[in-house]
Write a protein that holds these residues in place. Structure first.
Motif, PDB file in Angstrom:
ATOM      1  N   GLN A 253       4.666  11.148  -8.790  1.00 33.66           N
ATOM      2  CA  GLN A 253       3.659  11.537 -10.055  1.00 33.66           C
ATOM      3  C   GLN A 253       3.190  12.967  -9.818  1.00 33.66           C
ATOM      4  O   GLN A 253       3.386  13.781 -10.711  1.00 33.66           O
ATOM      5  CB  GLN A 253       2.503  10.469 -10.374  1.00 33.66           C
ATOM      6  CG  GLN A 253       3.158   9.295 -10.957  1.00 33.66           C
ATOM      7  CD  GLN A 253       1.641   8.339 -11.134  1.00 33.66           C
ATOM      8  OE1 GLN A 253       0.839   8.654 -10.676  1.00 33.66           O
ATOM      9  NE2 GLN A 253       2.119   7.020 -11.561  1.00 33.66           N
ATOM     10  N   ILE A 254       2.680  13.386  -8.674  1.00 34.83           N
ATOM     11  CA  ILE A 254       2.209  14.689  -8.174  1.00 34.83           C
ATOM     12  C   ILE A 254       3.343  15.538  -8.213  1.00 34.83           C
ATOM     13  O   ILE A 254       3.423  16.625  -8.843  1.00 34.83           O
ATOM     14  CB  ILE A 254       1.623  14.499  -6.798  1.00 34.83           C
ATOM     15  CG1 ILE A 254       0.214  13.922  -7.173  1.00 34.83           C
ATOM     16  CG2 ILE A 254       1.353  15.887  -6.431  1.00 34.83           C
ATOM     17  CD1 ILE A 254      -0.416  13.521  -5.818  1.00 34.83           C
ATOM     18  N   GLU A 255       4.744  14.984  -7.547  1.00 34.45           N
ATOM     19  CA  GLU A 255       5.703  15.917  -7.596  1.00 34.45           C
ATOM     20  C   GLU A 255       6.401  16.236  -8.920  1.00 34.45           C
ATOM     21  O   GLU A 255       6.881  17.296  -9.138  1.00 34.45           O
ATOM     22  CB  GLU A 255       7.004  15.173  -6.642  1.00 34.45           C
ATOM     23  CG  GLU A 255       6.745  15.248  -5.369  1.00 34.45           C
ATOM     24  CD  GLU A 255       7.943  14.421  -4.464  1.00 34.45           C
ATOM     25  OE1 GLU A 255       8.507  13.741  -5.246  1.00 34.45           O
ATOM     26  OE2 GLU A 255       7.991  14.671  -3.326  1.00 34.45           O
ATOM     27  N   LYS A 256       6.241  15.379  -9.773  1.00 30.81           N
ATOM     28  CA  LYS A 256       6.851  15.690 -11.211  1.00 30.81           C
ATOM     29  C   LYS A 256       5.832  16.641 -11.748  1.00 30.81           C
ATOM     30  O   LYS A 256       6.281  17.494 -12.596  1.00 30.81           O
ATOM     31  CB  LYS A 256       6.593  14.409 -12.055  1.00 30.81           C
ATOM     32  CG  LYS A 256       7.824  13.202 -11.891  1.00 30.81           C
ATOM     33  CD  LYS A 256       7.946  12.091 -12.737  1.00 30.81           C
ATOM     34  CE  LYS A 256       8.947  11.154 -12.384  1.00 30.81           C
ATOM     35  NZ  LYS A 256       8.860   9.980 -13.075  1.00 30.81           N
TER      36      LYS A 256
ATOM     37  N   THR B 237       0.752  -1.199   0.080  1.00 36.84           N
ATOM     38  CA  THR B 237       0.241  -0.108   0.024  1.00 36.84           C
ATOM     39  C   THR B 237       0.795   1.372  -0.017  1.00 36.84           C
ATOM     40  O   THR B 237       0.471   2.437  -0.683  1.00 36.84           O
ATOM     41  CB  THR B 237      -0.924   0.200   1.159  1.00 36.84           C
ATOM     42  OG1 THR B 237      -1.807  -1.242   1.321  1.00 36.84           O
ATOM     43  CG2 THR B 237      -1.780   1.456   1.305  1.00 36.84           C
ATOM     44  N   HIS B 238       1.889   1.187   0.677  1.00 32.21           N
ATOM     45  CA  HIS B 238       2.809   2.316   0.865  1.00 32.21           C
ATOM     46  C   HIS B 238       3.627   2.497  -0.325  1.00 32.21           C
ATOM     47  O   HIS B 238       3.959   3.730  -0.823  1.00 32.21           O
ATOM     48  CB  HIS B 238       3.775   2.372   2.065  1.00 32.21           C
ATOM     49  CG  HIS B 238       3.196   2.301   3.359  1.00 32.21           C
ATOM     50  ND1 HIS B 238       1.861   2.874   3.705  1.00 32.21           N
ATOM     51  CD2 HIS B 238       3.425   2.113   4.552  1.00 32.21           C
ATOM     52  CE1 HIS B 238       1.612   2.865   4.898  1.00 32.21           C
ATOM     53  NE2 HIS B 238       2.787   2.494   5.716  1.00 32.21           N
TER      54      HIS B 238
ATOM     55  N   LEU C  89       3.684   5.754  -2.613  1.00 34.66           N
ATOM     56  CA  LEU C  89       5.036   6.725  -3.042  1.00 34.66           C
ATOM     57  C   LEU C  89       4.841   7.007  -4.505  1.00 34.66           C
ATOM     58  O   LEU C  89       5.182   8.016  -4.853  1.00 34.66           O
ATOM     59  CB  LEU C  89       6.022   6.014  -2.525  1.00 34.66           C
ATOM     60  CG  LEU C  89       6.404   5.690  -0.836  1.00 34.66           C
ATOM     61  CD1 LEU C  89       7.403   4.788  -0.715  1.00 34.66           C
ATOM     62  CD2 LEU C  89       6.765   7.106  -0.460  1.00 34.66           C
ATOM     63  N   LEU C  90       4.609   5.874  -5.229  1.00 28.56           N
ATOM     64  CA  LEU C  90       4.229   6.183  -6.691  1.00 28.56           C
ATOM     65  C   LEU C  90       3.468   7.363  -6.877  1.00 28.56           C
ATOM     66  O   LEU C  90       3.688   8.131  -7.895  1.00 28.56           O
ATOM     67  CB  LEU C  90       3.825   4.927  -7.229  1.00 28.56           C
ATOM     68  CG  LEU C  90       4.893   3.662  -7.402  1.00 28.56           C
ATOM     69  CD1 LEU C  90       4.023   2.566  -7.926  1.00 28.56           C
ATOM     70  CD2 LEU C  90       6.163   4.265  -8.312  1.00 28.56           C
ATOM     71  N   LYS C  91       2.347   7.392  -6.293  1.00 25.44           N
ATOM     72  CA  LYS C  91       1.218   8.548  -6.624  1.00 25.44           C
ATOM     73  C   LYS C  91       2.128   9.866  -6.191  1.00 25.44           C
ATOM     74  O   LYS C  91       2.060  10.897  -6.820  1.00 25.44           O
ATOM     75  CB  LYS C  91      -0.056   8.436  -5.815  1.00 25.44           C
ATOM     76  CG  LYS C  91      -0.811   7.258  -6.142  1.00 25.44           C
ATOM     77  CD  LYS C  91      -1.582   7.438  -7.428  1.00 25.44           C
ATOM     78  CE  LYS C  91      -2.719   6.499  -7.592  1.00 25.44           C
ATOM     79  NZ  LYS C  91      -3.066   6.803  -8.824  1.00 25.44           N
TER      80      LYS C  91
END
Length: 176
Positions: free
Chosen positions: A138-141, A128-129, A133-135
Motif C-alpha cells: 500500500q505504501i509503495e503504491k 504477521t508477515h 507485506l500488504l502494508k
C-alpha cells in the motif's frame, strides 16, 4: 527449566531447523523425528506401518527419489539418507501429533507438544508477515503515485527555467 517449572527438552531453533517445505507443506522427515523422540528411525516407521489408518496423505507422505535427493543436497544433517535404499517419510504437523500417540512415550509426547507449539508460532509469524507485506505494498503504491506527481512538478520547473523570460516592467514609485 523454563518459567513454568517444566524441563525444556530441546532448543526451539533445533526443532525449527528440522522443519522443511516439501510439496508446499511444512513437514519433518522421519529421521529427524526419530532423533527428536530418541528412537531408531526403523522403530518409528514400524509404528507408522502398524497404525497406518492414523496417517492419511495430508498427515504423511513418502518422498520421491527427486525429493530425497533435494533434501539430502540441502540438509547436511540428512546426508546419511543418501545411502539409504528406503525413501523417507515426511510428516506434517498433524502427522507428528499422530506419531506421538502411536509411539506413546513420555518423551514423544513432550517433544510433540514442543513441535506443535513451534508450528503454531511459525503460522502466526507468517500471518504477521503477510499483514506487513500488504502494508508495504500500500505504501509503495502511494509513493509511486507521489513519484509521478513529483516528476510532473520537476518537469514544470524545468520548463519555467528553460523558457526565455521577457524583461519585467518595474512597478512602484520612482525617484525623479
Amino acid at each position: 527449566m523454563n518459567k513454568k517449572g517444566k524441563e525444556v527438552l530441546l532448543p526451539d531453533e533445533t526443532v525449527m531447523s528440522k522443519i522443511l517445505l516439501i510439496r508446499g507443506k511444512r513437514v519433518m522427515i522421519d529421521k529427524d523425528l526419530a532423533d527428536l523422540y530418541c528412537v531408531p528411525t526403523k522403530r518409528l516407521n514400524e509404528q507408522v506401518k502398524r497404525n497406518l489408518k492414523r496417517f492419511p496423505e495430508d498427515f504423511m507422505f513418502q518422498l520421491t527419489v527427486e525429493e530425497k535427493e533435494e533434501v539430502v543436497a540441502k540438509c547436511d544433517h540428512l546426508h546419511a539418507l543418501k545411502f539409504s535404499p528406503n525413501m523417507p517419510y515426511a510428516f506434517t504437523e498433524h502427522g507428528a501429533v499422530m506419531l506421538a500417540s502411536a509411539l506413546n512415550s513420555d518423551r514423544a509426547i513432550a517433544v510433540n507438544i514442543q513441535i506443535v507449539r513451534i508450528f503454531i508460532r511459525m503460522r502466526e509469524m507468517i500471518l504477521t508477515h503477510k499483514d506487513i507485506l500488504l502494508k508495504i505494498e500500500q505504501i509503495e503504491k502511494r509513493v509511486s503515485d507521489h513519484d509521478e506527481q513529483m516528476a510532473l512538478v520537476f518537469e514544470y520547473v524545468k520548463q519555467l527555467l528553460s523558457s526565455p523570460q521577457e524583461p519585467r516592467v518595474k512597478i512602484g514609485f520612482t525617484r525623479h
